[in-house]
Design an enzyme around this catalytic site. Sequence first.
Site, mmCIF file in Angstrom:
data_model
loop_
_atom_site.group_PDB
_atom_site.id
_atom_site.type_symbol
_atom_site.label_atom_id
_atom_site.label_comp_id
_atom_site.label_asym_id
_atom_site.label_seq_id
_atom_site.Cartn_x
_atom_site.Cartn_y
_atom_site.Cartn_z
ATOM 1 N N PHE A 1 -22.469 35.227 17.954
ATOM 2 C CA PHE A 1 -22.104 34.107 17.098
ATOM 3 C C PHE A 1 -21.189 34.624 15.981
ATOM 4 C CE2 PHE A 1 -22.934 30.961 13.746
ATOM 5 C CZ PHE A 1 -22.746 29.794 14.454
ATOM 6 N N ASP B 1 -30.861 39.136 17.181
ATOM 7 C CA ASP B 1 -30.787 37.800 16.597
ATOM 8 C C ASP B 1 -31.444 36.842 17.592
ATOM 9 O OD1 ASP B 1 -30.076 35.250 15.727
ATOM 10 O OD2 ASP B 1 -28.238 35.988 14.778
ATOM 11 N N TYR C 1 -34.324 26.125 12.036
ATOM 12 C CA TYR C 1 -33.916 24.710 12.176
ATOM 13 C C TYR C 1 -33.489 24.364 13.594
ATOM 14 C CZ TYR C 1 -29.478 27.085 11.246
ATOM 15 O OH TYR C 1 -28.438 27.976 11.267
ATOM 16 N N LYS C 2 -33.421 25.361 14.487
ATOM 17 C CA LYS C 2 -33.043 25.088 15.879
ATOM 18 C C LYS C 2 -34.318 24.743 16.655
ATOM 19 C CE LYS C 2 -28.741 27.654 15.479
ATOM 20 N NZ LYS C 2 -28.124 28.985 15.446
ATOM 21 N N ARG D 1 -22.587 21.654 26.049
ATOM 22 C CA ARG D 1 -23.840 22.407 25.902
ATOM 23 C C ARG D 1 -25.023 21.447 25.805
ATOM 24 N NH1 ARG D 1 -24.991 26.386 20.772
ATOM 25 N NH2 ARG D 1 -24.935 24.415 19.665
HETATM 26 C C1 LIG Z 1 -27.124 29.200 14.362
HETATM 27 C C2 LIG Z 1 -26.747 30.641 14.234
HETATM 28 C C3 LIG Z 1 -26.401 31.191 12.983
HETATM 29 C C4 LIG Z 1 -26.304 30.335 11.757
HETATM 30 O O1 LIG Z 1 -26.517 31.072 10.587
HETATM 31 P P1 LIG Z 1 -26.871 30.309 9.234
HETATM 32 O O2 LIG Z 1 -26.732 31.349 8.189
HETATM 33 O O3 LIG Z 1 -28.272 29.780 9.372
HETATM 34 O O4 LIG Z 1 -25.915 29.179 9.061
HETATM 35 C C5 LIG Z 1 -26.134 32.561 12.922
HETATM 36 N N1 LIG Z 1 -26.193 33.334 14.024
HETATM 37 C C6 LIG Z 1 -26.513 32.821 15.251
HETATM 38 C C7 LIG Z 1 -26.581 33.720 16.436
HETATM 39 C C8 LIG Z 1 -26.774 31.465 15.384
HETATM 40 O O5 LIG Z 1 -27.045 30.953 16.583
#
Ligand SMILES: *Cc1c(COP(=O)(O)O)cnc(C)c1O
Length: 402
Positions: free
Chosen positions: A118, A189, A214-215, A361
């Site tokens: 990400f 992660d 939050y996911k 997705r």
């Molecule tokens: C959703 C996601 C994020 C988002 O990070 P935030 O700091 O919570 O906005 C970061 N890394 C990955 C791999 C994600 O899927």
Amino acid sequence: MTDFAATKALFHLPEGVIYLDGNSLGPLPRSAPDRMAQVMTREWGDMLITGWNRGGRDSAGWMGQPMAMGDKIGRLIGAEPGHVVLGDTLSVKVYQALASSLMMNPGRKVILSDTGNFPSDLYMAEGLVATRGQDHSLRTVAPEDLADAITDEVAVLMLTEVDYRTGRRHDMAALTALAHQNGAYVIWDLAHSAGALSVDVSGGGADFAVGCTYKYLNGGPGAPAFIYVSPRHADRTPPALSGWLGHASPFAFDLSYRPGAGVERMRVGTPPVLALAALDAALDIWDTVDMQALRAASLRLTDQFIAGVESSCPMLTLATPREHNQRGSQVSFRFAEGYAAMQALIARGVIGDFRAPDIMRFGFTPLFIDQSDVDRAIAILTDVLHNRLWDRPEYRNRAKVT
Ligand SMILES: *Cc1c(COP(=O)(O)O)cnc(C)c1O
């Protein structure tokens, strides 16, 4: 066993909506508004500042919640009790884990990641590298080339277990073992793993793990992130963001920092008590969920969706690996007009999302999605594609969030 009809009844899902985006933002647990209202009025309202010691679940105090609730998440990711703490956002937790890893491995200068990661994780690594002068660097390789890239230059391997675009899942235990053999630390992660599949950070040997709530965990927009530090390192990890609540004795107000015990040193500042209230309600639901049963149900739903879409929508190309152990709980298809097609689907109550350049997705969360939802989603998707219902100018207008 887990009663998924019962868990479905615990969520507010708008009439007529099939929500296939719980991998991006989980839906509202029906108990969350009351729980938040209670924390606002009885705790914030009536307890005022004494809530830090008296508020929260079982009157244990707001201050203890990041650790207490961390343990609830710990069970879902296979962490040892007392080694997960909540706070900040996932990007910040990535930074902390990276900075600690570099400090623990001072002779090495390379952060290794993959091109499926990400972007925020990669950006945080770039930002950290920039604070280190010329020596350090971030190296990214294709996901399938990782094994060869784990050399003795690598200080830390930072990977997202399940690819946010394709849903491809890395082999945590194998890559971690390989990194350790080569003297590197590993950060996992779990943004698309926690609450999506059975994770075993302890058995998998992870040095650090981070994730958001939050996911798949349904904590609400902006709910705080979590970090796990292996017991092997918890009492020796140097924290880079040395905030007062990670201090051994915050209320001694010492002029210099001393790290707190174990993972508590990864705390930074004041916990988000109101956001934690919603997350607390969401985590209650997980108390009734067996992760093996969840994974089995998720695979049934995703298999059903893949088979149904492939047989009725040949214009879509599966981007997600077919093998069960190589994927998470989402299914992605490539389609050149994927953005417009997703907007047409959303207009018909099937909510998924789009990731550039061409990925449609769909997240599958057995807590509130069942087989009849999958059948209906396939039927609506088939209608949208066969009848080119996406081919309208208003579906091509890109919104800020896709
Ligand atoms: C959703 C996601 C994020 C988002 O990070 P935030 O700091 O919570 O906005 C970061 N890394 C990955 C791999 C994600 O899927």
